[in-house]
Write a protein that holds these residues in place. Structure first.
Motif, PDB file in Angstrom:
ATOM      1  N   ALA A  10      48.405  46.753  42.488  1.00 42.42           N
ATOM      2  CA  ALA A  10      47.621  47.254  43.615  1.00 42.42           C
ATOM      3  C   ALA A  10      46.168  47.444  43.215  1.00 42.42           C
ATOM      4  CB  ALA A  10      48.214  48.563  44.129  1.00 42.42           C
ATOM      5  N   ASN A  11      45.955  47.938  41.998  1.00 34.53           N
ATOM      6  CA  ASN A  11      44.594  48.148  41.540  1.00 34.53           C
ATOM      7  C   ASN A  11      43.871  46.820  41.353  1.00 34.53           C
ATOM      8  OD1 ASN A  11      42.640  50.121  40.789  1.00 34.53           O
ATOM      9  ND2 ASN A  11      42.869  49.473  38.671  1.00 34.53           N
ATOM     10  N   SER A  12      44.537  45.823  40.775  1.00 34.98           N
ATOM     11  CA  SER A  12      43.933  44.508  40.591  1.00 34.98           C
ATOM     12  C   SER A  12      43.593  43.883  41.938  1.00 34.98           C
ATOM     13  CB  SER A  12      44.892  43.592  39.823  1.00 34.98           C
ATOM     14  OG  SER A  12      45.192  44.114  38.553  1.00 34.98           O
ATOM     15  N   ARG A  13      44.503  44.016  42.887  1.00 35.95           N
ATOM     16  CA  ARG A  13      44.259  43.495  44.234  1.00 35.95           C
ATOM     17  C   ARG A  13      43.047  44.180  44.848  1.00 35.95           C
ATOM     18  NH1 ARG A  13      47.558  41.707  48.898  1.00 35.95           N
ATOM     19  NH2 ARG A  13      46.792  42.747  50.796  1.00 35.95           N
ATOM     20  N   ILE A  26      32.415  33.673  46.125  1.00 34.78           N
ATOM     21  CA  ILE A  26      32.558  33.837  44.684  1.00 34.78           C
ATOM     22  C   ILE A  26      33.698  32.953  44.197  1.00 34.78           C
ATOM     23  CG2 ILE A  26      34.185  35.773  44.854  1.00 34.78           C
ATOM     24  CD1 ILE A  26      32.689  37.082  42.501  1.00 34.78           C
ATOM     25  N   SER A  27      33.609  32.485  42.980  1.00 34.91           N
ATOM     26  CA  SER A  27      34.666  31.639  42.416  1.00 34.91           C
ATOM     27  C   SER A  27      35.628  32.485  41.597  1.00 34.91           C
ATOM     28  CB  SER A  27      34.061  30.553  41.534  1.00 34.91           C
ATOM     29  OG  SER A  27      33.527  31.124  40.342  1.00 34.91           O
ATOM     30  N   ARG A  28      36.767  31.892  41.247  1.00 36.24           N
ATOM     31  CA  ARG A  28      37.729  32.594  40.407  1.00 36.24           C
ATOM     32  C   ARG A  28      37.142  32.892  39.036  1.00 36.24           C
ATOM     33  NH1 ARG A  28      40.374  29.237  43.797  1.00 36.24           N
ATOM     34  NH2 ARG A  28      42.417  29.853  44.679  1.00 36.24           N
ATOM     35  N   VAL A  29      36.354  31.961  38.514  1.00 39.87           N
ATOM     36  CA  VAL A  29      35.729  32.164  37.201  1.00 39.87           C
ATOM     37  C   VAL A  29      34.782  33.361  37.255  1.00 39.87           C
ATOM     38  CG1 VAL A  29      34.131  31.180  35.501  1.00 39.87           C
ATOM     39  CG2 VAL A  29      35.942  29.770  36.486  1.00 39.87           C
ATOM     40  N   GLU A  30      34.021  33.459  38.330  1.00 37.20           N
ATOM     41  CA  GLU A  30      33.091  34.583  38.472  1.00 37.20           C
ATOM     42  C   GLU A  30      33.838  35.891  38.662  1.00 37.20           C
ATOM     43  OE1 GLU A  30      29.264  32.319  40.473  1.00 37.20           O
ATOM     44  OE2 GLU A  30      31.019  32.767  41.697  1.00 37.20           O
ATOM     45  N   LEU A  31      34.993  35.846  39.304  1.00 34.87           N
ATOM     46  CA  LEU A  31      35.812  37.051  39.436  1.00 34.87           C
ATOM     47  C   LEU A  31      36.291  37.542  38.076  1.00 34.87           C
ATOM     48  CD1 LEU A  31      37.958  36.279  42.612  1.00 34.87           C
ATOM     49  CD2 LEU A  31      36.312  38.139  42.328  1.00 34.87           C
ATOM     50  N   LEU A  37      39.195  41.294  34.588  1.00 32.58           N
ATOM     51  CA  LEU A  37      40.617  40.961  34.644  1.00 32.58           C
ATOM     52  C   LEU A  37      40.851  39.598  34.000  1.00 32.58           C
ATOM     53  CD1 LEU A  37      41.249  42.078  38.343  1.00 32.58           C
ATOM     54  CD2 LEU A  37      41.944  43.307  36.272  1.00 32.58           C
ATOM     55  N   THR A  38      42.087  39.330  33.613  1.00 32.42           N
ATOM     56  CA  THR A  38      42.404  38.044  32.991  1.00 32.42           C
ATOM     57  C   THR A  38      42.426  36.931  34.021  1.00 32.42           C
ATOM     58  OG1 THR A  38      44.800  38.252  33.295  1.00 32.42           O
ATOM     59  CG2 THR A  38      43.848  39.245  31.304  1.00 32.42           C
ATOM     60  N   GLY A  39      42.270  35.724  33.555  1.00 29.20           N
ATOM     61  CA  GLY A  39      42.320  34.582  34.454  1.00 29.20           C
ATOM     62  C   GLY A  39      43.653  34.470  35.168  1.00 29.20           C
ATOM     63  N   ALA A  40      44.736  34.764  34.451  1.00 25.88           N
ATOM     64  CA  ALA A  40      46.066  34.684  35.059  1.00 25.88           C
ATOM     65  C   ALA A  40      46.209  35.711  36.179  1.00 25.88           C
ATOM     66  CB  ALA A  40      47.137  34.902  33.998  1.00 25.88           C
TER      67      ALA A  40
END
Length: 412
Positions: A10-13, A26-31, A37-40
């Motif tokens: 929930a916190n990651s979301r 924003i891109s996943r890489v920028e996130l 947080l980890t890429g996965a």
């Protein structure tokens, strides 16, 4: 499932959804870079947000040599919330989308002398009307948020502003929820105003944002890492009740020498009547309406009215300085309907005090601005409170950068 994994998800979301909302695209890489947080984790949460219809893919960024990055954006039409600012002088309603943009607004007569039951019945019809005016499906409206002058009511016997004495033991949120049929939350209007400034992206990149709110009275709120700081009972940052004169006049809160009793809108209006700037015998329409009349006189060149506002501004500046020093804020926003009309007088006074007296000024400056939507900040924040509760119930705050580094243009 390991203990704590649900709250961790929930916190990651929460962090990712708020980062996408704040960034625009924003891109996943920028996130990954921006949230830590980890890429996965980012990939998993983003996929679920897309499946839920909250986030969409909107093309790719211009390639810098590698595979073009897919850009993400919040779908603002996925969810809506109603925000209400309930005050003695007026009631403001907004419907905001998931991105915090207002899609419908209206302002109606205030509480006045009406009792809680009568006001709830009236609000039910007015909320239904503003949802209809917005043209959104009711099923996409996640709830109603209400901001009211502080302190947050704590049941029978709780002290309240004199204009709201009949409301101290009335279960407003529960009554409105039963009447309108939507989840309803309530908070201090100053705290809601601070959240509204964050949600509307008035100060992007702020780590610790303080809002000085002035409507009928004076209050404040602080947003840290995207989340409002509420303290033990939701009555934090009551800067109108900071004592600045130990032997000053008694305030309605029971303290003496509070900023509000020395410099609040009601005091400014009373002094304006004493000096003949307003009709001494006139009851006026409301405190905020009469204060606006004084502000208009000042802006038209009336020296007496200007002196009253500047005297008030000096006390407000002391309160803002106190909050900034305690919380180590990087930005102060002046918001609320009274600053909407008189902010240009207060701004230079508050700014000068923070520039010359702020304790950590050698480390960083404190920006001071007037809200671009001061009249509606509390209502926008009340709506944001509902959206956060439903969609980003963060377990802890994570500080996000102002913007993703070197964001490339989106190619559709």
């Amino acid at each position: 499932m390991p203990a704590g994994s649900v709250s961790t998800h929930a916190n990651s979301r929460s962090v990712i959804l708020d980062a996408v909302r704040a960034a625009g695209t924003i891109s996943r890489v920028e996130l990954v870079r921006g949230t830590g947080l980890t890429g996965a984790t980012v990939s998993t949460v983003v996929r679920r947000l897309i499946d839920d219809g909250l986030v969409t893919e909107v093309g790719t960024a211009e390639s810098t040599g590698g595979k073009p990055r897919t850009m993400l954006r919040l779908d603002p039409t996925a969810r809506y919330a109603v925000g209400v600012h309930l005050d003695h002088g007026s009631v403001t309603y907004v419907v905001t989308d998931l991105g915090g943009d207002i899609v419908a607004r209206t302002r109606r007569a205030g509480i006045g002398t009406a009792g809680p039951v009568e006001v709830v019945a009236r609000m039910t019809g007015e909320i239904g009307a503003v949802i209809s005016a917005a043209g959104v499906e009711r099923g996409r409206v996640v709830g109603v948020g209400v901001g009211m002058p502080g302190p947050v009511f704590q049941g029978a016997g709780a002290f309240t502003p004199p204009t709201l004495a009949d409301w101290s033991d009335f279960p407003l949120a529960q009554a409105l929820e039963r009447s309108i049929g939507l989840p309803t939350l309530m908070d201090n209007d100053a705290t809601a105003g601070a959240l509204g400034e964050h949600w509307a992206r008035a100060v992007p990149g702020s780590v610790c944002l303080a809002a000085v709110y002035m409507g009928t009275g004076i209050g404040g709120g602080v947003v840290v890492g995207g989340m409002p700081y509420r303290g033990a009972s939701g009555n934090t940052v009551e800067l109108g009740h900071i004592c600045v004169d130990l032997d000053g006049p008694e305030c309605w809160c029971g303290n003496r020498g509070c900023v509000e009793i020395l410099a609040g809108p009601a005091t400014v209006v009373a002094r304006a009547r004493e000096r003949g700037l307003l009709d001494p015998a006139g009851p006026g329409s409301s405190v905020t309406g009469d204060f606006a009349a004084v502000a208009r006189l000042a802006l038209q060149g009336d020296d007496g009215a200007l002196a009253l506002l500047e005297d008030s501004a000096r006390y407000v500046a002391v309160a803002a300085h106190t909050v900034a020093t305690i919380m180590d804020t990087d930005h102060v926003v002046l918001t609320g309907p009274s600053f909407g009309v008189a902010g240009s007088v207060y701004l230079p006074v508050v700014r000068r005090v923070l520039e010359t007296r702020y304790f950590a000024r050698g480390n960083h400056a404190v920006g001071v601005t007037i809200s671009p939507h001061a009249y509606e900040a509390a209502a926008v924040g009340a709506a944001a409170m509902v959206l956060q509760s439903e969609l980003v119930p963060r377990q802890s705050s994570v500080v996000l950068p102002a913007s993703a580094p070197e964001r490339a243009a989106v190619r559709l």
